[in-house]
Design an enzyme around this catalytic site. Structure first.
Site, PDB file in Angstrom:
ATOM      1  N   CYS A 121       0.812  -1.224   0.000  1.00 35.91           N
ATOM      2  CA  CYS A 121       0.000   0.000   0.000  1.00 35.91           C
ATOM      3  C   CYS A 121       0.844   1.272   0.000  1.00 35.91           C
ATOM      4  O   CYS A 121       0.304   2.356  -0.218  1.00 35.91           O
ATOM      5  CB  CYS A 121      -0.949  -0.007   1.185  1.00 35.91           C
ATOM      6  SG  CYS A 121      -1.962  -1.474   1.246  1.00 35.91           S
ATOM      7  N   HIS A 262      -3.304   6.836   2.365  1.00 32.47           N
ATOM      8  CA  HIS A 262      -3.730   5.515   1.908  1.00 32.47           C
ATOM      9  C   HIS A 262      -5.097   5.202   2.514  1.00 32.47           C
ATOM     10  O   HIS A 262      -5.291   5.311   3.728  1.00 32.47           O
ATOM     11  CB  HIS A 262      -2.692   4.470   2.324  1.00 32.47           C
ATOM     12  CG  HIS A 262      -3.171   3.074   2.154  1.00 32.47           C
ATOM     13  ND1 HIS A 262      -3.827   2.658   1.021  1.00 32.47           N
ATOM     14  CD2 HIS A 262      -3.097   1.982   2.957  1.00 32.47           C
ATOM     15  CE1 HIS A 262      -4.148   1.383   1.144  1.00 32.47           C
ATOM     16  NE2 HIS A 262      -3.721   0.947   2.309  1.00 32.47           N
ATOM     17  N   ASN A 292     -10.179  -0.714   0.646  1.00 31.14           N
ATOM     18  CA  ASN A 292      -8.723  -0.608   0.526  1.00 31.14           C
ATOM     19  C   ASN A 292      -8.300  -1.174  -0.828  1.00 31.14           C
ATOM     20  O   ASN A 292      -8.398  -2.370  -1.059  1.00 31.14           O
ATOM     21  CB  ASN A 292      -8.088  -1.400   1.671  1.00 31.14           C
ATOM     22  CG  ASN A 292      -6.570  -1.348   1.673  1.00 31.14           C
ATOM     23  OD1 ASN A 292      -5.948  -0.939   0.694  1.00 31.14           O
ATOM     24  ND2 ASN A 292      -5.973  -1.769   2.775  1.00 31.14           N
TER      25      ASN A 292
HETATM   26  N1  ACO Z   1     -18.041  -8.412  11.552  1.00 27.53           N
HETATM   27  C1  ACO Z   1     -18.313  -8.627  12.866  1.00 27.53           C
HETATM   28  N2  ACO Z   1     -17.344  -8.928  13.747  1.00 27.53           N
HETATM   29  C2  ACO Z   1     -16.083  -9.021  13.297  1.00 27.53           C
HETATM   30  C3  ACO Z   1     -15.752  -8.818  11.945  1.00 27.53           C
HETATM   31  C4  ACO Z   1     -16.794  -8.500  11.044  1.00 27.53           C
HETATM   32  N3  ACO Z   1     -16.597  -8.269   9.731  1.00 27.53           N
HETATM   33  N4  ACO Z   1     -14.422  -8.980  11.782  1.00 27.53           N
HETATM   34  C5  ACO Z   1     -13.931  -9.271  13.004  1.00 27.53           C
HETATM   35  N5  ACO Z   1     -14.939  -9.313  13.903  1.00 27.53           N
HETATM   36  C6  ACO Z   1     -14.866  -9.609  15.344  1.00 27.53           C
HETATM   37  C7  ACO Z   1     -13.647 -10.415  15.710  1.00 27.53           C
HETATM   38  O1  ACO Z   1     -13.882 -11.788  15.471  1.00 27.53           O
HETATM   39  C8  ACO Z   1     -13.508 -10.090  17.167  1.00 27.53           C
HETATM   40  O2  ACO Z   1     -14.407 -10.868  17.903  1.00 27.53           O
HETATM   41  P1  ACO Z   1     -13.950 -11.540  19.287  1.00 27.53           P
HETATM   42  O3  ACO Z   1     -13.615 -10.366  20.189  1.00 27.53           O
HETATM   43  O4  ACO Z   1     -15.153 -12.302  19.691  1.00 27.53           O
HETATM   44  O5  ACO Z   1     -12.758 -12.379  18.956  1.00 27.53           O
HETATM   45  C9  ACO Z   1     -13.978  -8.644  17.269  1.00 27.53           C
HETATM   46  O6  ACO Z   1     -14.707  -8.388  16.050  1.00 27.53           O
HETATM   47  C10 ACO Z   1     -12.865  -7.646  17.394  1.00 27.53           C
HETATM   48  O7  ACO Z   1     -11.847  -7.973  16.428  1.00 27.53           O
HETATM   49  P2  ACO Z   1     -10.612  -7.062  16.205  1.00 27.53           P
HETATM   50  O8  ACO Z   1      -9.747  -7.662  15.136  1.00 27.53           O
HETATM   51  O9  ACO Z   1      -9.984  -6.716  17.498  1.00 27.53           O
HETATM   52  O10 ACO Z   1     -11.336  -5.773  15.630  1.00 27.53           O
HETATM   53  P3  ACO Z   1     -10.755  -4.350  15.409  1.00 27.53           P
HETATM   54  O11 ACO Z   1     -11.548  -3.364  16.126  1.00 27.53           O
HETATM   55  O12 ACO Z   1      -9.260  -4.326  15.572  1.00 27.53           O
HETATM   56  O13 ACO Z   1     -11.047  -4.136  13.851  1.00 27.53           O
HETATM   57  C11 ACO Z   1      -9.921  -4.295  11.740  1.00 27.53           C
HETATM   58  C12 ACO Z   1     -10.533  -5.046  12.893  1.00 27.53           C
HETATM   59  C13 ACO Z   1     -10.986  -3.419  11.099  1.00 27.53           C
HETATM   60  C14 ACO Z   1      -9.398  -5.292  10.732  1.00 27.53           C
HETATM   61  C15 ACO Z   1      -8.794  -3.404  12.264  1.00 27.53           C
HETATM   62  O14 ACO Z   1      -7.916  -4.166  13.067  1.00 27.53           O
HETATM   63  C16 ACO Z   1      -7.995  -2.768  11.184  1.00 27.53           C
HETATM   64  O15 ACO Z   1      -8.499  -1.932  10.471  1.00 27.53           O
HETATM   65  N6  ACO Z   1      -6.682  -3.103  11.045  1.00 27.53           N
HETATM   66  C17 ACO Z   1      -5.845  -2.528  10.051  1.00 27.53           C
HETATM   67  C18 ACO Z   1      -6.145  -3.146   8.742  1.00 27.53           C
HETATM   68  C19 ACO Z   1      -5.469  -2.424   7.616  1.00 27.53           C
HETATM   69  O16 ACO Z   1      -5.728  -1.277   7.398  1.00 27.53           O
HETATM   70  N7  ACO Z   1      -4.644  -3.108   6.870  1.00 27.53           N
HETATM   71  C20 ACO Z   1      -4.160  -2.422   5.749  1.00 27.53           C
HETATM   72  C21 ACO Z   1      -2.777  -2.504   5.424  1.00 27.53           C
HETATM   73  S1  ACO Z   1      -3.049  -2.745   3.785  1.00 27.53           S
HETATM   74  C22 ACO Z   1      -1.873  -3.481   2.855  1.00 27.53           C
HETATM   75  O17 ACO Z   1      -0.736  -3.123   2.841  1.00 27.53           O
HETATM   76  C23 ACO Z   1      -2.302  -4.665   1.980  1.00 27.53           C
END
Ligand code: ACO
Length: 337
Positions: A121, A262, A292
């Protein structure tokens, strides 16, 4: 590309923009229909409402060709006049040949050097640095940069924490040789990587570590991400790379007219924007509509900002990327069509 050193150095100029997204819209409701999630969860955690998916028979280079043509139309430059076509991508059609070589052939860039650049990214900003260096060292006049990604084939459709995040698209810019006396153009770059965190965001199968021809678990052929770690890294990286760049240029955040980061996640951007003290009215986002799109996301947002009249000629724009590697990149550039 045959190049001979010019006597007079040039200043690299970001002179044209263009984008292409596939027609198919995949909404949060489409995910709700087939997995345990809600529109509220997805939108509140990511800011994403919908993303675009390419057709089954479309690959990354098909998207890149459409964006490349849009950029050349905007520039009024012929493909035959390109010295290089560089495609930042982490979702290429093949391990080789490069997406850039396939794209250059199809747009008719017969005398262009062509290669891909892999910084995930952060790839668009990394590639702008490459293009500007080729121009300012006197080896090229016209470099086409096209970020292109097809993530829909590489996210696990059953993984609710990653599949909702990504979309397909292509977008980029033409970097051309401008007046050497200009004080505009690219003011500076901050590029970096921390490979010790590489395991936090990867696709395990398909390279030489685990070739696709050997047995593997199906989920290992898809993107895997430690979302929390990547989130922490991304907010820190955005803030640190921007501060380092501003310090090096002896500028403050108030000297920037527009910030385009990004488009991974609205919460990451809001967090970093708050920490940096950026006026929110100077930030352009479109993650809500496209999710993304990795290396395509910054130029896709820039092109839309231009089309909506938000990006005007002469503006000083701060571009900030972060992603797999893990990598980060920032630049300040004036848009000079
Ligand atoms: N719907 C409902 N619940 C979900 C979903 C979903 N789509 N996805 C995950 N959950 C649940 C999980 O299972 C977890 O449940 P649990 O507590 O019972 O285990 C709970 O939600 C919390 O999960 P987290 O992973 O802690 O959620 P978080 O608030 O961190 O959000 C997210 C997850 C959106 C992926 C976040 O961590 C994030 O944005 N990370 C960065 C991602 C990113 O931008 N990556 C890009 C780099 S890109 C590149 O270079 C290719």
């Amino acid at each position: 590309m045959i190049s001979v050193r010019r006597d007079r150095p040039a200043r690299a100029r970001l002179s044209a923009l263009g984008a292409y997204v596939p027609d198919r819209v995949v909404t949060n409701a489409d995910f709700v229909a087939r997995m345990d999630t809600t529109d509220e969860w997805i939108f509140s955690r990511t800011g994403i409402r919908e993303r675009r998916y390419a057709a089954e028979d479309e690959a990354t280079s098909d998207l890149a060709v459409r964006a490349a043509q849009a950029i050349l139309d905007d520039a009024g430059v012929a493909a035959a006049d390109l010295d290089a076509v560089i495609v930042p991508t982490c979702t290429p059609d093949y391990l080789f040949p490069s997406v850039a070589a396939l794209t250059a052939d199809r747009i008719g860039a017969r005398r262009a050097a062509a290669f891909d650049l892999q910084a995930a990214c952060s790839g668009f900003v990394y590639t702008l640095a490459q293009a500007a260096s080729m121009i300012e060292s006197g080896w090229a006049d016209n470099v086409l940069v096209v970020g292109a990604e097809k993530f829909s084939n590489l996210v696990n459709p059953d993984d609710r924490s990653t599949s909702i995040l990504f979309g397909d698209g292509a977008a980029g810019a033409l970097v051309t040789a401008g007046d050497p006396g200009s004080t505009n153009g690219f003011l500076g770059f901050d590029l970096g990587a921390d490979g010790s965190l590489g395991c936090e965001l990867l696709i395990p199968v398909g390279g030489t570590r685990h070739p696709a021809a050997k047995a593997f678990e199906p989920q290992d052929a898809y993107l895997q991400m430690n979302g929390r770690e990547v989130f922490k890294f991304a907010t820190r990286a955005m803030e640190e790379t921007t501060s380092r760049l501003l310090d090096a240029l002896d500028m403050s955040i108030g000297d920037v007219d527009l910030l385009v980061a990004h488009q991974a996640n609205q919460r990451i951007i809001d967090h970093a924007v708050g920490r940096l003290g950026v006026d929110p009215s100077k930030v352009f986002n479109n993650v809500e509509k496209y999710g993304n799109t990795s290396a395509a996301s910054i130029p896709l947002a820039l092109t839309e900002a231009r089309d909506q009249g938000v990006l005007a000629p002469g503006m000083r724009v701060l571009l900030v990327g972060f992603g797999a590697g893990l990598t980060w990149a920032s630049t300040i550039v004036s848009y000079e069509p």
